[in-house]
Enzyme design. Structure first.
Site, mmCIF file in Angstrom:
data_model
loop_
_atom_site.group_PDB
_atom_site.id
_atom_site.type_symbol
_atom_site.label_atom_id
_atom_site.label_comp_id
_atom_site.label_asym_id
_atom_site.label_seq_id
_atom_site.Cartn_x
_atom_site.Cartn_y
_atom_site.Cartn_z
ATOM 1 N N ARG A 81 0.847 -1.203 0.000
ATOM 2 C CA ARG A 81 0.000 0.000 0.000
ATOM 3 C C ARG A 81 0.877 1.246 0.000
ATOM 4 O O ARG A 81 0.593 2.241 -0.662
ATOM 5 C CB ARG A 81 -0.946 0.034 1.205
ATOM 6 N N TYR A 131 -14.990 17.652 -16.836
ATOM 7 C CA TYR A 131 -15.437 16.256 -16.861
ATOM 8 C C TYR A 131 -16.545 16.060 -15.807
ATOM 9 O O TYR A 131 -16.419 16.527 -14.669
ATOM 10 C CB TYR A 131 -14.238 15.332 -16.596
ATOM 11 N N ASP A 138 -5.778 19.586 -15.252
ATOM 12 C CA ASP A 138 -6.052 18.230 -15.737
ATOM 13 C C ASP A 138 -5.582 18.163 -17.189
ATOM 14 O O ASP A 138 -6.160 18.797 -18.068
ATOM 15 C CB ASP A 138 -7.553 17.932 -15.603
ATOM 16 N N LYS A 146 -6.524 6.948 -19.952
ATOM 17 C CA LYS A 146 -6.695 7.435 -21.320
ATOM 18 C C LYS A 146 -5.388 7.298 -22.107
ATOM 19 O O LYS A 146 -4.897 6.212 -22.272
ATOM 20 C CB LYS A 146 -7.205 8.880 -21.296
HETATM 21 C C1 PLP Z 1 -10.593 14.901 -18.358
HETATM 22 C C2 PLP Z 1 -10.817 13.758 -17.413
HETATM 23 N N1 PLP Z 1 -10.317 13.827 -16.171
HETATM 24 C C3 PLP Z 1 -10.496 12.830 -15.285
HETATM 25 C C4 PLP Z 1 -11.224 11.690 -15.600
HETATM 26 C C5 PLP Z 1 -11.431 10.618 -14.582
HETATM 27 O O1 PLP Z 1 -10.573 9.551 -14.802
HETATM 28 P P1 PLP Z 1 -10.861 8.030 -14.397
HETATM 29 O O2 PLP Z 1 -12.024 7.573 -15.222
HETATM 30 O O3 PLP Z 1 -9.576 7.331 -14.695
HETATM 31 O O4 PLP Z 1 -11.211 8.015 -12.947
HETATM 32 C C6 PLP Z 1 -11.754 11.577 -16.892
HETATM 33 C C7 PLP Z 1 -12.517 10.380 -17.258
HETATM 34 O O5 PLP Z 1 -13.122 10.301 -18.315
HETATM 35 C C8 PLP Z 1 -11.558 12.640 -17.819
HETATM 36 O O6 PLP Z 1 -12.049 12.598 -19.063
#
Ligand code: PLP
Length: 379
Positions: A46, A98, A170, A195
């Site tokens: 962990r 998001y 992000d 992604k």
């Molecule tokens: C721009 C963006 N940030 C964060 C996330 C969240 O990521 P996760 O699905 O890996 O938790 C996503 C998910 O689609 C996203 O498109």
């Protein structure tokens, strides 16, 4: 070294014990100690483990950060970033964000005393006006999901610096290959590694990259205390994916541009949102701060019926959530990724029922265009 060399070699040195060119997967929960005071640097998985450390080194290097910490998902990474704040602290967030981040902030974190304002971060004046005495952080997503709004990172970074605020970005949609927010003044970079970094749609993961050592120390404390650090197998998969990031992104980029141009010229398509098109409102900013435009495209067919017809008739493009994989995924933001946004908030943010989002993969682009073309003919 260049980006591709770093992506292949940093954190991925041959295993000193066996010479194995690819690091083994350390599928163990615990590590034996030689004596009460002596171990080999690992105690319990962990806290950390070799696959996690390796991936964290790679991601920190590619984003130009002091340190990186990887989590079980992008959302776990974002949650960790907000836990740097305290009850009563205020954050300026984008309206266009998001849906999962919106849900985390507006439904969960507010219950713990964090406060948020939502603005169009492409207007610096709006960001500035939203700053309050209790503001501690400005957080942006650029390009934004799904409206593809581009925020001027250097301008927001200068504002954050002048007000002594933390600036978090992000960077999921572009990856460090196309955009490096720390070089433009950000303090924290976040990824859904699910992604582009992983790139093969076969695991979930998130990363936080820190430019300041004091933030890094807090993030590591959070990661090992809250226990959302990424597991060995998932770290291994993402490390493997990152080795081909540069070549994948180049192909994503050229496919993305070709499909955006095809859609923009199609009579059934009302509007295409892609920062690489000169019709995009922040095209010039995108040209300045990005090394490529990526492969996320949102387009509007004018109605839910039209969007449904297209989505139900594509064959090669898969109707699915997520993005950034080698295969083309197509989705309906209003009912899928952004369903947690109330309809009135979606409307205010320009997320219409006729909008379709494509994550363009790295297939042969002629095949993708043929698939979209035959589906558009049904609309
Ligand atoms: C721009 C963006 N940030 C964060 C996330 C969240 O990521 P996760 O699905 O890996 O938790 C996503 C998910 O689609 C996203 O498109």
């Amino acid at each position: 070294m260049g980006f591709s060399t770093d992506a292949i070699h940093v954190g991925q040195e041959p295993d000193p014990l066996t010479g194995s060119v690819v690091a083994p997967i350390y599928q163990t929960s615990t590590y034996v100690m030689e004596s009460l005071d002596k171990g080999k640097g690992y105690d319990y998985a962990r806290t950390t483990h070799p696959n996690r450390k390796a991936l964290e080194r790679t991601v920190a290097k590619l984003e130009g950060g002091k340190a990186a910490y990887v989590f079980t998902s992008g959302m776990a990474a974002i949650d960790a970033v907000f836990r740097l704040l305290r009850p009563g602290d205020h954050t300026v967030l984008p309206k266009a964000i998001y849906g999962g981040t919106f849900r985390l902030a507006s439904k969960l974190l507010v219950e713990f005393g964090l406060e948020f304002s939502y603005v169009d971060t492409s207007y610096l004046g709006e960001v500035e006006r939203a700053i309050q005495p209790s503001t501690k952080m400005i957080y942006v997503e650029t390009p934004s999901n799904p409206t593809m709004i581009v925020t001027d990172l250097a301008a927001v970074a200068a504002l954050a610096r002048s007000r002594n605020l933390t600036f978090a970005v992000d960077n999921t949609f572009l990856s460090p290959y196309f955009q490096q927010p720390i070089a433009l003044g950000a303090h924290i970079v976040i990824h859904s590694m699910t992604k582009y970094l992983n790139g093969h749609s076969d695991c979930i993961g998130g990363a936080v990259v820190l430019a300041r050592p004091e933030d890094a120390e807090k993030l590591y404390f959070l990661q090992r205390s809250a226990g959302a650090g990424l597991a060995p197998m998932d770290c291994f998969l993402i490390s493997r994916g990152i080795k081909t990031l540069a070549v994948r992104m180049d192909r994503h980029n050229s496919n993305g541009m070709a499909i955006a141009q095809f859609l923009e010229a199609h009579p059934k398509v009302k509007r295409v949102l892609y920062p690489g098109l000169s019709s995009h409102p922040q095209h010039e900013i995108a040209r300045r701060q990005q090394r490529g435009f990526g492969a996320m495209i949102t387009f509007d067919l004018g109605s839910l019926d039209a969007a449904r017809t297209l989505l139900n008739h594509v064959h090669l493009c898969s109707l699915a959530e997520s993005l950034g994989g080698v295969e083309t995924l197509i989705s309906h933001p209003a009912s899928m990724t952004h369903s947690s946004m109330p309809p009135e908030v979606r409307k205010e943010n320009g997320i219409t029922d006729g909008m379709v989002r494509v994550s363009v993969g790295i297939e042969d682009v002629e095949d993708l265009i043929a698939d979209l073309d035959q589906a558009l003919a049904r609309v």
